[in-house]
Design an enzyme around this catalytic site. Structure first.
Site, mmCIF file in Angstrom:
data_model
loop_
_atom_site.group_PDB
_atom_site.id
_atom_site.type_symbol
_atom_site.label_atom_id
_atom_site.label_comp_id
_atom_site.label_asym_id
_atom_site.label_seq_id
_atom_site.Cartn_x
_atom_site.Cartn_y
_atom_site.Cartn_z
ATOM 1 N N VAL A 1 0.143 -26.434 -32.554
ATOM 2 C CA VAL A 1 -0.498 -26.779 -33.821
ATOM 3 C C VAL A 1 0.552 -27.010 -34.905
ATOM 4 O O VAL A 1 1.620 -26.398 -34.886
ATOM 5 C CB VAL A 1 -1.502 -25.666 -34.255
ATOM 6 C CG1 VAL A 1 -0.797 -24.351 -34.504
ATOM 7 C CG2 VAL A 1 -2.284 -26.085 -35.479
ATOM 8 N N CYS A 2 0.244 -27.919 -35.822
ATOM 9 C CA CYS A 2 1.051 -28.129 -37.030
ATOM 10 C C CYS A 2 0.071 -28.323 -38.179
ATOM 11 O O CYS A 2 -1.070 -27.881 -38.099
ATOM 12 C CB CYS A 2 2.012 -29.311 -36.874
ATOM 13 S SG CYS A 2 1.187 -30.906 -36.765
ATOM 14 N N GLN A 3 0.485 -28.985 -39.233
ATOM 15 C CA GLN A 3 -0.403 -29.169 -40.382
ATOM 16 C C GLN A 3 -1.514 -30.190 -40.104
ATOM 17 O O GLN A 3 -2.669 -29.943 -40.369
ATOM 18 C CB GLN A 3 0.397 -29.579 -41.622
ATOM 19 C CG GLN A 3 -0.412 -29.598 -42.910
ATOM 20 C CD GLN A 3 -0.941 -28.213 -43.297
ATOM 21 O OE1 GLN A 3 -0.381 -27.195 -42.943
ATOM 22 N NE2 GLN A 3 -2.041 -28.201 -44.024
#
Length: 98
Positions: free
Chosen positions: A62-64
């Site tokens: 996951v990232c932004q």
């Protein structure tokens, strides 16, 4: 590249499943909230810290918004890891944060 929706990850976490989540955002971003149980390994350090991951386990990345995590998924998959990209990243996350 395999992807997963945030509501599916949230369902699995709520059901008590062991879900391995790697957050590739920068530490300053993680201070704003992260998915419970996730581990922060910034994208720029992933190459140097991937040996901390177990190739026998599945990881959700996951990232932004999903861009950096998709790069991380491609990189880790190339090196033999079982990885899935969280579609939409933290912007799509509606579950608990810590």
């Amino acid at each position: 590249m395999k992807t997963i929706l945030s509501n599916e990850v949230n369902r699995r976490l709520s059901a008590g499943e062991q879900v391995n989540i790697i957050d590739v955002r920068e530490p300053a971003e993680v201070l704003n909230g992260k998915i419970p149980t996730s581990t922060n390994i910034p994208l720029g350090l992933l190459e140097f810290r991937m040996n901390e991951l177990d190739k026998k386990k599945e990881y959700i990345i996951v990232c932004q918004s999903g861009g950096r995590s998709s790069r991380a998924v491609k990189f880790l998959a190339y090196h033999g890891y079982e990885v899935t990209n969280l579609e939409g990243g933290m912007l799509a996350w509606e579950g608990k944060v810590e």
